[in-house]
Design an enzyme around this catalytic site. Structure first.
Site, PDB file in Angstrom:
ATOM      1  N   ASP A 161      24.186  27.098  41.913  1.00  0.00           N
ATOM      2  CA  ASP A 161      22.934  26.261  41.241  1.00  0.00           C
ATOM      3  C   ASP A 161      21.864  27.252  41.233  1.00  0.00           C
ATOM      4  O   ASP A 161      21.446  27.581  39.967  1.00  0.00           O
ATOM      5  CB  ASP A 161      22.515  25.287  42.260  1.00  0.00           C
ATOM      6  CG  ASP A 161      23.352  24.024  42.478  1.00  0.00           C
ATOM      7  OD1 ASP A 161      24.654  24.197  41.822  1.00  0.00           O
ATOM      8  OD2 ASP A 161      23.222  23.057  42.930  1.00  0.00           O
ATOM      9  N   GLU A 385      28.623  23.704  55.031  1.00  0.00           N
ATOM     10  CA  GLU A 385      28.555  23.809  53.380  1.00  0.00           C
ATOM     11  C   GLU A 385      28.638  25.299  53.181  1.00  0.00           C
ATOM     12  O   GLU A 385      29.473  25.759  52.349  1.00  0.00           O
ATOM     13  CB  GLU A 385      27.128  23.017  52.799  1.00  0.00           C
ATOM     14  CG  GLU A 385      27.350  23.195  51.353  1.00  0.00           C
ATOM     15  CD  GLU A 385      26.054  22.590  50.910  1.00  0.00           C
ATOM     16  OE1 GLU A 385      25.151  22.214  51.552  1.00  0.00           O
ATOM     17  OE2 GLU A 385      25.901  22.301  49.339  1.00  0.00           O
TER      18      GLU A 385
HETATM   19  C1  DGY Z   1      22.832  19.483  43.629  1.00  0.00           C
HETATM   20  O1  DGY Z   1      22.529  17.884  43.436  1.00  0.00           O
HETATM   21  O2  DGY Z   1      22.396  20.020  44.392  1.00  0.00           O
HETATM   22  C2  DGY Z   1      24.036  19.760  43.066  1.00  0.00           C
HETATM   23  O3  DGY Z   1      24.218  20.896  43.390  1.00  0.00           O
HETATM   24  C3  DGY Z   1      24.457  19.410  41.762  1.00  0.00           C
HETATM   25  O4  DGY Z   1      25.646  19.340  41.217  1.00  0.00           O
END
Ligand code: DGY
Length: 414
Positions: A161, A385
């Site tokens: 992200d 995670e």
């Molecule tokens: C989030 O919502 O953080 C996710 O990474 C989107 O896929």
């Protein structure tokens, strides 16, 4: 002392706890739906102890496939107000409420591995899945290529992200009219470990644009300010194409076009080599600019079946010098942040994809070393995670499905 056996039990327990019957959530609270590449990894984890459940995971993922072949990055099976942006924001009309973007297409490569572990009904499951996986591959080849490299149209598509790869592109975007919205992610986990509000405004702005254009790929290609050719999408697509060709040949499917696709994607991968950086890099298609980032995705070349002596030198150096490799961003870079999501932390799942690629290419020593170090990280710090690559400390969501699956299928086996 925690033994490998008890860690294996704990990993299975995480998969079972996050199992919603026919799909698995990445973690409770933060990610309450079915995510595309998380699910493919979950299938690999399930294959270690419940092969039928592994197939069900993949079958549920493809039950959300759009009629044009696209497989969404999130399937919103059941409403959950704890997550934003939900189905109402995306405004999509596939067979299951969903997002309008994809994720790294690793499902075909994981399906091949599940099949290899299945001595029973594997061929039946795979025969039903194959045309769907091929249709998704064809969709990517139709809509996402730039000079043969695969483009991402939203930072969320790559899974990475807030990677610095997108910084220059995001900085050029105007999100001043994004409007009011409430982030939910930072109510579940520490905001210092998550993307900034600056990034979030742009994530939502891109969702609004897609929705306004009814997720029409031709229109998005014309109008979106975000189109970046990137190593994650390119190497995973290339790996999937090779796996589709191998599976299709073995199952007796018509594989016409796949050999040509592989050549196209190989040429595309070559366009991601940044000579000045000496690494595979992301390239903004609209500005032509390099991102200038050595990320963990740069090391996915082997998963794509591309060998590189320079990447191997870097990998060996990283394995020696970074306490908990492979960092998602080069620790020597100005943009490195040991805790903030994809700007530094180590992700066990990417390590596994790198390791599987190394193994495929015959780099057994490095593959084993990476698996061993990833196993040590998980056994010392749990099924988080992601992890601080310098201290190993866990961050983000806990009891994470793909970290548990990585333990079961790869890191816990060394
Ligand atoms: C989030 O919502 O953080 C996710 O990474 C989107 O896929």
């Amino acid at each position: 002392m925690t033994t490998t056996h008890s860690l294996g039990q704990a990993a299975r327990q995480i998969l079972i706890q996050n199992d919603k019957g026919c799909y698995t959530i990445p973690t409770k609270g933060l990610y309450p739906y079915q995510w595309n590449w998380d699910s493919a990894i979950a299938a690999l984890g399930f294959a270690e102890f419940d092969i039928t459940r592994a197939w069900i995971e993949l079958e549920t993922l493809f039950s959300g496939q759009w009629s044009d072949g696209m497989v969404p990055h999130i399937l919103f099976h059941q409403p959950d107000p704890g997550y934003f942006p939900g189905p109402d924001v995306w405004g999509c009309d596939g067979p299951i409420p969903s997002s309008g973007i994809i994720q790294p297409p690793i499902a075909a490569s994981m399906a091949r591995r599940v099949w290899e572990k299945d001595t029973g009904a594997g061929a039946t499951h795979l025969t039903a899945l194959y045309p769907k996986m091929l249709a998704w591959h064809r969709w990517i080849m139709q809509w996402r290529l730039d000079r043969g490299a695969v483009c991402t149209t939203h930072p969320w598509e790559t899974g990475r992200d807030n990677a610095p790869d997108w910084d220059k592109t995001m900085a050029r975007m105007d999100a001043s009219d994004v409007g009011e919205y409430t982030r939910r992610d930072t109510t579940h986990v520490n905001s210092d470990d998550r993307p900034t509000n600056f990034d979030y405004d742009r994530y939502i702005k891109l969702v609004q644009l897609g929705r306004n254009l009814h997720w029409d790929q031709a229109a998005l290609r014309e109008q979106s300010p975000f189109r970046v050719a990137d190593p994650t999408m390119t190497f995973t697509t290339l790996g999937a194409a090779r796996d589709l060709l191998a599976m299709g040949t073995e199952l007796g499917f018509d594989t016409t076009g796949l050999t040509e696709d592989i050549k196209t994607l190989e040429a595309g991968a070559a366009t991601l080599w940044n000579t000045d950086l000496g690494a595979f890099d992301s390239r903004d298609v609209l500005s032509g600019e390099w991102a200038g980032c050595v990320s963990s995705a740069s090391y996915l070349c082997w998963l794509g079946g591309i060998d590189s002596d320079q990447m191997m030198d870097r990998l060996r150096n990283t394995l020696e010098t970074v306490p908990y490799p492979v960092p998602s961003n080069d620790p020597d870079s100005d943009t490195f942040d040991a805790r903030r999501y994809w700007r530094g932390p180590t992700w066990a799942v990417v390590n596994m994809l790198i390791g599987l690629g190394l193994e495929q290419q015959g780099h057994h020593a490095e593959a084993t070393e990476l698996a061993r170090k990833t196993g040590a990280l998980i056994s010392e710090h749990g099924f988080a995670e992601y992890f601080d690559p310098l201290s190993g400390s866990p961050a983000g969501g806990k009891s994470f499905t793909w970290t548990a699956a990585v333990w079961l299928a790869w890191a816990g086996r060394t």
